[in-house]
Each structure stands twice: as C-alpha cells, then as structure tokens.
Design a protein around this motif. Structure first.
Motif, PDB file in Angstrom:
ATOM      1  N   MET A   1       0.844  -1.194   0.000  1.00 26.41           N
ATOM      2  CA  MET A   1       0.000   0.000   0.000  1.00 26.41           C
ATOM      3  C   MET A   1       0.880   1.245   0.000  1.00 26.41           C
ATOM      4  O   MET A   1       1.781   1.370   0.830  1.00 26.41           O
ATOM      5  CB  MET A   1      -0.903  -0.003   1.232  1.00 26.41           C
ATOM      6  CG  MET A   1      -2.004   1.028   1.214  1.00 26.41           C
ATOM      7  SD  MET A   1      -3.021   0.888   2.704  1.00 26.41           S
ATOM      8  CE  MET A   1      -3.608  -0.801   2.541  1.00 26.41           C
ATOM      9  N   ASP A   2       0.674   2.155  -0.931  1.00 28.76           N
ATOM     10  CA  ASP A   2       1.497   3.352  -1.092  1.00 28.76           C
ATOM     11  C   ASP A   2       1.021   4.433  -0.126  1.00 28.76           C
ATOM     12  O   ASP A   2      -0.053   5.015  -0.302  1.00 28.76           O
ATOM     13  CB  ASP A   2       1.402   3.843  -2.542  1.00 28.76           C
ATOM     14  CG  ASP A   2       2.395   4.958  -2.839  1.00 28.76           C
ATOM     15  OD1 ASP A   2       2.982   5.504  -1.892  1.00 28.76           O
ATOM     16  OD2 ASP A   2       2.565   5.299  -4.022  1.00 28.76           O
ATOM     17  N   GLU A   3       1.823   4.721   0.898  1.00 28.53           N
ATOM     18  CA  GLU A   3       1.416   5.703   1.903  1.00 28.53           C
ATOM     19  C   GLU A   3       1.476   7.129   1.378  1.00 28.53           C
ATOM     20  O   GLU A   3       0.911   8.033   1.982  1.00 28.53           O
ATOM     21  CB  GLU A   3       2.255   5.543   3.171  1.00 28.53           C
ATOM     22  CG  GLU A   3       2.024   4.196   3.845  1.00 28.53           C
ATOM     23  CD  GLU A   3       2.494   4.158   5.280  1.00 28.53           C
ATOM     24  OE1 GLU A   3       3.081   5.156   5.746  1.00 28.53           O
ATOM     25  OE2 GLU A   3       2.251   3.135   5.947  1.00 28.53           O
ATOM     26  N   ASP A   4       2.178   7.355   0.262  1.00 31.47           N
ATOM     27  CA  ASP A   4       2.151   8.673  -0.380  1.00 31.47           C
ATOM     28  C   ASP A   4       0.866   8.890  -1.158  1.00 31.47           C
ATOM     29  O   ASP A   4       0.571  10.005  -1.578  1.00 31.47           O
ATOM     30  CB  ASP A   4       3.351   8.833  -1.318  1.00 31.47           C
ATOM     31  CG  ASP A   4       4.650   9.061  -0.560  1.00 31.47           C
ATOM     32  OD1 ASP A   4       4.583   9.514   0.594  1.00 31.47           O
ATOM     33  OD2 ASP A   4       5.719   8.773  -1.122  1.00 31.47           O
ATOM     34  N   ARG A   5       0.119   7.810  -1.380  1.00 31.01           N
ATOM     35  CA  ARG A   5      -1.176   7.894  -2.074  1.00 31.01           C
ATOM     36  C   ARG A   5      -2.245   7.231  -1.208  1.00 31.01           C
ATOM     37  O   ARG A   5      -3.009   6.404  -1.684  1.00 31.01           O
ATOM     38  CB  ARG A   5      -1.090   7.229  -3.461  1.00 31.01           C
ATOM     39  CG  ARG A   5      -0.162   7.949  -4.411  1.00 31.01           C
ATOM     40  CD  ARG A   5      -0.032   7.228  -5.749  1.00 31.01           C
ATOM     41  NE  ARG A   5       0.740   7.990  -6.708  1.00 31.01           N
ATOM     42  CZ  ARG A   5       0.229   8.875  -7.559  1.00 31.01           C
ATOM     43  NH1 ARG A   5      -1.075   9.089  -7.568  1.00 31.01           N
ATOM     44  NH2 ARG A   5       0.998   9.540  -8.388  1.00 31.01           N
ATOM     45  N   TRP A   6      -2.268   7.603   0.059  1.00 28.98           N
ATOM     46  CA  TRP A   6      -3.224   7.032   1.002  1.00 28.98           C
ATOM     47  C   TRP A   6      -4.654   7.344   0.563  1.00 28.98           C
ATOM     48  O   TRP A   6      -5.558   6.530   0.689  1.00 28.98           O
ATOM     49  CB  TRP A   6      -2.947   7.598   2.386  1.00 28.98           C
ATOM     50  CG  TRP A   6      -3.599   6.886   3.515  1.00 28.98           C
ATOM     51  CD1 TRP A   6      -4.501   7.406   4.393  1.00 28.98           C
ATOM     52  CD2 TRP A   6      -3.371   5.530   3.940  1.00 28.98           C
ATOM     53  NE1 TRP A   6      -4.854   6.464   5.326  1.00 28.98           N
ATOM     54  CE2 TRP A   6      -4.177   5.296   5.066  1.00 28.98           C
ATOM     55  CE3 TRP A   6      -2.577   4.496   3.458  1.00 28.98           C
ATOM     56  CZ2 TRP A   6      -4.213   4.077   5.726  1.00 28.98           C
ATOM     57  CZ3 TRP A   6      -2.606   3.282   4.117  1.00 28.98           C
ATOM     58  CH2 TRP A   6      -3.417   3.080   5.228  1.00 28.98           C
ATOM     59  N   GLU A   8      -6.378   8.750  -3.059  1.00 26.58           N
ATOM     60  CA  GLU A   8      -6.053   9.035  -4.455  1.00 26.58           C
ATOM     61  C   GLU A   8      -7.334   9.352  -5.222  1.00 26.58           C
ATOM     62  O   GLU A   8      -8.249   8.533  -5.269  1.00 26.58           O
ATOM     63  CB  GLU A   8      -5.343   7.839  -5.084  1.00 26.58           C
ATOM     64  CG  GLU A   8      -4.863   8.083  -6.498  1.00 26.58           C
ATOM     65  CD  GLU A   8      -4.049   6.915  -7.043  1.00 26.58           C
ATOM     66  OE1 GLU A   8      -3.505   7.051  -8.149  1.00 26.58           O
ATOM     67  OE2 GLU A   8      -3.966   5.875  -6.351  1.00 26.58           O
ATOM     68  N   THR A  33      -3.662  13.720  -4.602  1.00 28.71           N
ATOM     69  CA  THR A  33      -3.376  12.628  -3.675  1.00 28.71           C
ATOM     70  C   THR A  33      -3.132  13.201  -2.286  1.00 28.71           C
ATOM     71  O   THR A  33      -2.811  14.388  -2.130  1.00 28.71           O
ATOM     72  CB  THR A  33      -2.145  11.818  -4.109  1.00 28.71           C
ATOM     73  OG1 THR A  33      -1.001  12.681  -4.163  1.00 28.71           O
ATOM     74  CG2 THR A  33      -2.349  11.164  -5.460  1.00 28.71           C
ATOM     75  N   ARG A  35      -1.108  12.098   1.401  1.00 27.85           N
ATOM     76  CA  ARG A  35      -0.226  11.160   2.081  1.00 27.85           C
ATOM     77  C   ARG A  35      -0.845  10.698   3.404  1.00 27.85           C
ATOM     78  O   ARG A  35      -1.642  11.412   4.014  1.00 27.85           O
ATOM     79  CB  ARG A  35       1.130  11.810   2.368  1.00 27.85           C
ATOM     80  CG  ARG A  35       1.919  12.179   1.116  1.00 27.85           C
ATOM     81  CD  ARG A  35       3.298  12.695   1.473  1.00 27.85           C
ATOM     82  NE  ARG A  35       3.230  13.958   2.194  1.00 27.85           N
ATOM     83  CZ  ARG A  35       3.171  15.151   1.610  1.00 27.85           C
ATOM     84  NH1 ARG A  35       3.153  15.241   0.288  1.00 27.85           N
ATOM     85  NH2 ARG A  35       3.123  16.247   2.327  1.00 27.85           N
ATOM     86  N   GLY A  72      -5.942   2.300  -0.138  1.00 24.49           N
ATOM     87  CA  GLY A  72      -5.722   1.217  -1.081  1.00 24.49           C
ATOM     88  C   GLY A  72      -6.973   0.543  -1.595  1.00 24.49           C
ATOM     89  O   GLY A  72      -6.873  -0.413  -2.369  1.00 24.49           O
TER      90      GLY A  72
END
Length: 260
Positions: A1-6, A8, A33, A35, A72
């Motif tokens: 899971m991309d925490e910079d794109r919590w 989106e 986006t 974070r 996510g």
C-alpha cells in the motif's frame, strides 16, 4: 500500500442528473493525492462541489467518472476506514454523550467493552471527561462538536473527513477548536481532509490546501503550507502565513463567495 497515495482521486467528475431539470456538473477532472497522516484542507466558493467531493470520498455519493481510492481500496460505498464529521454535531438528543460516541460501534457490531474504553479515552483527550453521562442539550456547541469528533474517531478510522465542522461557532470558540483539532490529529495520527470556507483557517490547520474553482469545481492549485508544527494561533500573524493566505485569495475575485 502506497502511503504517499493514502487517498487518491484521479480524473473525478460528478454530474447530477435530476429527472425534471437540467444536469448540474458539480466536479470536473479532480485529481490529487493525500499522504498518510497528512492534514489537507479544501477551499473554494460556495457551490463549487466541496461537500460533494467529501461525500464521494466517504462513499455516500458515487462519482460519475474517474477513480477514488482510500487506504488502497476503491470507494464504491461507505468504508470502515473512513469517519466523517458534519457541519453540525448531529448528536442524538435522547442518548448521553458516551452513548452518542458509541453509535458507530453499535452500527458496526464491534466489541462494546473494548470500544467503550477507547470512547472514554477520546472524551478525555478532548476535555470531556466527566461529561460522559450528560445529554447534548447540556453541552455548548463547541463541546458537542468535540463529542462529534470522538464519535467519528471511536472505531479508529484511517481517514477523517470534516465538512465545515466549526462554521456555526463564534470566532473565539472556532479558534479554540482549531487548536484542539490539531492536538487531536497529532495524537491520533489520522489522515484528515477538512472542508472550509475560511482561507486563514485552512492555512492554519493544513499541510496543503486544495483550491477549487467555481462550479464545476476544478483543482485550481494545491498550495504547500510548510509552517512549522506544532502551531499556535500566533502563527497566523507571521509573514509566511499571510503570504499563503494572499496567494490563495488571489484565486478568488469579488463574485466568489468565500470567508476572508
């Protein structure tokens, strides 16, 4: 899971299509986006789709086109990862403050014993310890809003959405609630998306401010605030804060309705 794109949002459009009137294009090609753990505010003129955007993030309203993800997951309906605070506290008058905070626990059929302890800790965090058995009419507007925040946080959501929660409060109470919200956010670690009409409030609270254009709402600019944390109300007197307020205000002309 991309925490910079919590969170989106990609190419989001929302068109309301009533049966007897012409369609209303509320949002157009919204992309940004958030974070994990970030505090984002959304500002814009009345009718630009700020509340619609928040409802789409909450899964209450479906977008017409585009992608929305939270933690996510595609948002196709209400998610347990999301809590929401509305413009008014909307507490149930026949329930005590503690019982009101526990409503999401009952709705989600969670373990009441475990979450009662969390509810009591949250009430203590916002200065409402000792008021657990009071009823909403026995509390001030600011205290009711603090209880509403506890209710939104009690099931430990990853994201907290707030729709002008302090707009009906007097100026001094609103300033106090802003400081309290930052303290709660710092201690809880939630990701917050906060809708407001007030540019100074957005600058004071936020890591970044998403500026929307008039309807159909588009992202006019995303402004990085960059003021040091923790913040006190005195931070708003700084030249940097004033410069951010001025930069955002330049997007608005005299025909736009927005607080100063």
């Amino acid at each position: 899971m991309d925490e910079d794109r919590w969170i989106e949002v990609d190419g989001l459009h929302k068109i309301y299509r009533p049966r007897r009137t012409r369609p209303t294009h509320a949002l157009s090609d919204i992309t940004f986006t958030v974070r994990r753990g970030e505090f984002i505010s959304v500002v814009g003129p009345s009718g630009c789709g700020k509340t619609t955007l928040l409802k789409i993030l909450a899964g209450i309203v479906r977008g017409s086109e585009g992608t929305v993800r939270v933690a996510g997951r595609d948002v196709t309906g209400p998610l347990p990862e999301v809590g929401m605070v509305f413009q008014s506290a909307t507490l149930l008058p026949w329930r005590t403050i503690l019982q009101n905070v526990m409503v999401p626990v009952q709705v989600r059929k969670l373990d009441a014993r475990v979450y009662r302890e969390r509810a009591e800790r949250l009430l203590g965090l916002v200065g409402l310890d000792g008021f657990e058995e009071k009823y909403p009419h026995e509390l001030s507007g600011g205290m009711q809003q603090r209880a509403g925040i506890c209710r939104a946080l009690v099931h430990d959501p990853a994201v907290l959405l707030m729709d002008e929660p302090f707009g009906a409060l007097d100026a001094l109470t609103r300033e106090y609630m802003n400081v309290e919200l930052l303290r709660i956010w710092r201690e809880s670690g939630q990701t917050i998306v906060f809708v407001t009409h007030s540019i100074p409030e957005a600058v004071f609270l936020s890591d970044r401010v998403v500026v929307l254009s008039p309807r159909p709402g588009r992202v006019a600019e995303v402004v990085d605030i960059g003021l040091e944390r923790p913040r006190s109300i005195g931070a708003m007197a700084s030249d940097r804060a004033g410069a951010h307020v001025g930069r955002i205000r330049k997007h608005f002309d005299a025909t736009w309705v927005i607080d100063s």
